[in-house]
Design an enzyme around this catalytic site. Structure first.
Site, PDB file in Angstrom:
ATOM      1  N   ASP A 159      57.871  15.268  72.992  1.00  0.00           N
ATOM      2  CA  ASP A 159      58.064  16.700  73.274  1.00  0.00           C
ATOM      3  C   ASP A 159      58.860  16.876  74.570  1.00  0.00           C
ATOM      4  OD1 ASP A 159      56.312  17.339  71.037  1.00  0.00           O
ATOM      5  OD2 ASP A 159      54.747  16.502  72.310  1.00  0.00           O
ATOM      6  N   HIS A 187      49.639  18.093  71.685  1.00  0.00           N
ATOM      7  CA  HIS A 187      50.843  17.808  70.891  1.00  0.00           C
ATOM      8  C   HIS A 187      50.710  18.612  69.588  1.00  0.00           C
ATOM      9  CE1 HIS A 187      54.181  15.859  68.973  1.00  0.00           C
ATOM     10  NE2 HIS A 187      53.422  15.380  68.007  1.00  0.00           N
TER      11      HIS A 187
HETATM   12  P1  NAD Z   1      54.088   6.524  57.675  1.00  0.00           P
HETATM   13  O1  NAD Z   1      53.286   7.090  56.561  1.00  0.00           O
HETATM   14  O2  NAD Z   1      55.518   6.190  57.457  1.00  0.00           O
HETATM   15  O3  NAD Z   1      53.384   5.200  58.200  1.00  0.00           O
HETATM   16  C1  NAD Z   1      52.037   5.179  58.533  1.00  0.00           C
HETATM   17  C2  NAD Z   1      51.549   3.768  58.268  1.00  0.00           C
HETATM   18  O4  NAD Z   1      50.210   3.706  58.700  1.00  0.00           O
HETATM   19  C3  NAD Z   1      51.583   3.373  56.790  1.00  0.00           C
HETATM   20  O5  NAD Z   1      52.316   2.164  56.651  1.00  0.00           O
HETATM   21  C4  NAD Z   1      50.113   3.210  56.423  1.00  0.00           C
HETATM   22  O6  NAD Z   1      49.894   2.151  55.493  1.00  0.00           O
HETATM   23  C5  NAD Z   1      49.509   2.880  57.790  1.00  0.00           C
HETATM   24  N1  NAD Z   1      48.086   3.185  57.908  1.00  0.00           N
HETATM   25  C6  NAD Z   1      47.395   4.223  57.378  1.00  0.00           C
HETATM   26  N2  NAD Z   1      46.090   4.126  57.703  1.00  0.00           N
HETATM   27  C7  NAD Z   1      45.977   3.030  58.483  1.00  0.00           C
HETATM   28  C8  NAD Z   1      44.883   2.391  59.127  1.00  0.00           C
HETATM   29  N3  NAD Z   1      43.637   2.871  59.020  1.00  0.00           N
HETATM   30  N4  NAD Z   1      45.117   1.255  59.843  1.00  0.00           N
HETATM   31  C9  NAD Z   1      46.358   0.756  59.935  1.00  0.00           C
HETATM   32  N5  NAD Z   1      47.434   1.308  59.330  1.00  0.00           N
HETATM   33  C10 NAD Z   1      47.241   2.426  58.610  1.00  0.00           C
HETATM   34  O7  NAD Z   1      53.931   7.523  58.922  1.00  0.00           O
HETATM   35  P2  NAD Z   1      54.790   7.554  60.268  1.00  0.00           P
HETATM   36  O8  NAD Z   1      55.979   8.422  60.068  1.00  0.00           O
HETATM   37  O9  NAD Z   1      54.990   6.172  60.798  1.00  0.00           O
HETATM   38  O10 NAD Z   1      53.794   8.371  61.218  1.00  0.00           O
HETATM   39  C11 NAD Z   1      52.584   7.800  61.658  1.00  0.00           C
HETATM   40  C12 NAD Z   1      51.767   8.850  62.416  1.00  0.00           C
HETATM   41  O11 NAD Z   1      52.422   9.200  63.631  1.00  0.00           O
HETATM   42  C13 NAD Z   1      51.557  10.155  61.656  1.00  0.00           C
HETATM   43  O12 NAD Z   1      50.218  10.596  61.852  1.00  0.00           O
HETATM   44  C14 NAD Z   1      52.521  11.105  62.325  1.00  0.00           C
HETATM   45  O13 NAD Z   1      52.155  12.437  62.176  1.00  0.00           O
HETATM   46  C15 NAD Z   1      52.423  10.634  63.752  1.00  0.00           C
HETATM   47  N6  NAD Z   1      53.503  11.023  64.666  1.00  0.00           N
HETATM   48  C16 NAD Z   1      53.162  11.366  65.934  1.00  0.00           C
HETATM   49  C17 NAD Z   1      54.154  11.709  66.843  1.00  0.00           C
HETATM   50  C18 NAD Z   1      53.814  12.112  68.250  1.00  0.00           C
HETATM   51  O14 NAD Z   1      54.717  12.552  68.967  1.00  0.00           O
HETATM   52  N7  NAD Z   1      52.597  11.974  68.715  1.00  0.00           N
HETATM   53  C19 NAD Z   1      55.500  11.704  66.447  1.00  0.00           C
HETATM   54  C20 NAD Z   1      55.805  11.348  65.139  1.00  0.00           C
HETATM   55  C21 NAD Z   1      54.794  11.009  64.246  1.00  0.00           C
HETATM   56  C1  LMR Z   2      56.521  15.177  65.625  1.00  0.00           C
HETATM   57  O1  LMR Z   2      56.322  15.895  66.606  1.00  0.00           O
HETATM   58  O2  LMR Z   2      57.656  14.975  65.172  1.00  0.00           O
HETATM   59  C2  LMR Z   2      55.341  14.512  64.966  1.00  0.00           C
HETATM   60  O3  LMR Z   2      54.143  14.903  65.566  1.00  0.00           O
HETATM   61  C3  LMR Z   2      55.326  14.671  63.502  1.00  0.00           C
HETATM   62  C4  LMR Z   2      54.922  16.066  63.081  1.00  0.00           C
HETATM   63  O4  LMR Z   2      54.009  16.178  62.271  1.00  0.00           O
HETATM   64  O5  LMR Z   2      55.526  17.027  63.546  1.00  0.00           O
END
Ligand code: NAD
Ligand code: LMR
Length: 328
Positions: A159, A187
């Site tokens: 962010d 967030h």
């Molecule tokens: P994705 O679905 O591409 O990958 C997630 C992975 O996690 C998958 O491979 C899945 O098999 C694995 N997984 C699910 N449960 C699990 C567990 N209990 N233990 C281990 N692995 C597990 O998703 P992504 O795009 O990589 O996003 C992951 C997370 O990050 C989401 O919750 C998303 O919203 C979050 N995110 C947060 C931010 C932030 O700024 N904080 C930014 C982007 C995404």
């Molecule tokens: C982001 O900020 O891009 C992530 O937290 C993914 C979402 O759900 O917005």
């Protein structure tokens, strides 16, 4: 040669994981002379895919990568790790708020917190990325009580980077000229990217961009809704920029912050600025490379304070929703 740092990444075969592990192995996170050992963790159905990621890691022949543990076991995954990057969890889809994921993702962080407490290195530090990351971090931290609160973080650096990019684009300044942009709160769409204290080339951002309406009507919603905009455009949530923000967060915490500036990360509130103690809340933070502290005395006018209190209220609501996941 330095002793390798052990870094666990959950969800390593996912979208973020696929970008993140290569950045860690290349030296972007801990520097060009710091070897690393990766512990890549996935759930059983994703183990084959994780195998492919590990083959690609091998095929990079990274000089700093001294080993890879590939596992679905939390015990092996968190064994002796210095950093645990908790990415693995379900991302939201269009039309959802991040807190709508609490029912699906929240419980993952009970077992992970417990396993970190039991198996990780004594000085482990944990960064939660999986959404809703602040409250997931709260769950993990409270299920890992021997691991001190100062070792838990949730990611709001993406962010901050988004806000910096918006200010740079509007002002015509280089991104490196934008400093002191703190993201306060959750967030989520209630986050407050604090333009009132941001600086552009050392001057208040509000003196360089003399357009209050742009700040409140364009800048704020653009940053608050950027995750949603990316999901709409990509059909998937942000991944490369999220992985980049993970690298930035760990670097910010492990290298001394330049004098006079700060960065954003969600930490366990100690009551600073009147925020309820124990909530995982994003503040302006500085680090000496080892220890971090919340920057005190940042001026907050009524507008800023009302935004920060709204985000705090949302975090209190999220905490109430997961009360059964938090041991008394
Ligand atoms: P994705 O679905 O591409 O990958 C997630 C992975 O996690 C998958 O491979 C899945 O098999 C694995 N997984 C699910 N449960 C699990 C567990 N209990 N233990 C281990 N692995 C597990 O998703 P992504 O795009 O990589 O996003 C992951 C997370 O990050 C989401 O919750 C998303 O919203 C979050 N995110 C947060 C931010 C932030 O700024 N904080 C930014 C982007 C995404
Ligand atoms: C982001 O900020 O891009 C992530 O937290 C993914 C979402 O759900 O917005």
């Amino acid at each position: 040669m330095k002793t390798p740092i052990r870094v666990a990444v959950t969800g390593a075969a996912g979208q973020i994981g696929y970008s993140l592990v290569f950045r860690i192995a290349s030296g972007s996170m801990f520097g060009p002379d710091q070897p690393v050992i990766l512990h890549v963790i996935e759930i059983e159905p994703a183990m084959a895919s994780l195998g492919g990621v590990v083959m690609e890691l091998q095929d990079c022949a990274f000089p700093l990568l001294k080993g890879v543990t590939q596992t679905s076991s939390l015990e092996a995954g968190f064994k002796d790790v210095d950093w645990a990057l908790l990415v693995g969890s379900v991302p939201r889809k269009a039309g959802m708020e991040r807190k709508d994921l609490l029912g699906i993702n929240g419980k993952i962080f009970i077992g992970q917190g417990q396993a970190i407490a039991k198996h990780a290195a004594p000085g482990v530090r944990v960064l939660v990325v999986g959404n809703p990351c602040n409250t997931n971090c709260l769950i993990a931290m409270n299920n890992a009580r021997p691991v001190l609160p100062e070792r838990w973080f949730a990611m709001t650096m993406l962010d901050q980077n988004r806000a910096v990019a918006q200010l740079a684009a509007k002002s015509g300044a280089d991104t490196t000229a934008i400093t002191n942009l703190a993201v306060w709160g959750n967030h989520s769409s209630t986050m407050y990217p604090d333009f009132r204290n941001a600086r552009i080339g050392g001057k208040p951002a509000t003196e360089v961009i003399r357009d209050e309406a742009w700040f409140t009507e364009t800048f704020l919603p653009t940053v608050q809704q950027r995750g949603t905009a990316i999901i709409k455009a990509r059909g998937l949530s942000s991944a490369a920029s999220a992985a980049n923000a993970v690298v930035d967060t760990v670097r910010n915490l492990t290298t001394p912050t330049r004098p006079g500036i700060w960065f954003s990360v969600s930490v366990c509130s100690d009551g600073s600025y009147g925020i309820e103690k124990g909530l995982i809340f994003s503040f302006p933070v500085r680090s000496d490379g080892q220890k971090w502290q919340i920057v005190q005395g940042v001026a907050l006018d009524e507008f800023s304070r009302s935004k920060i209190v709204a985000s705090e209220s949302e975090l209190k609501e999220e905490k109430a929703l997961v009360s059964e996941l938090i041991p008394k």
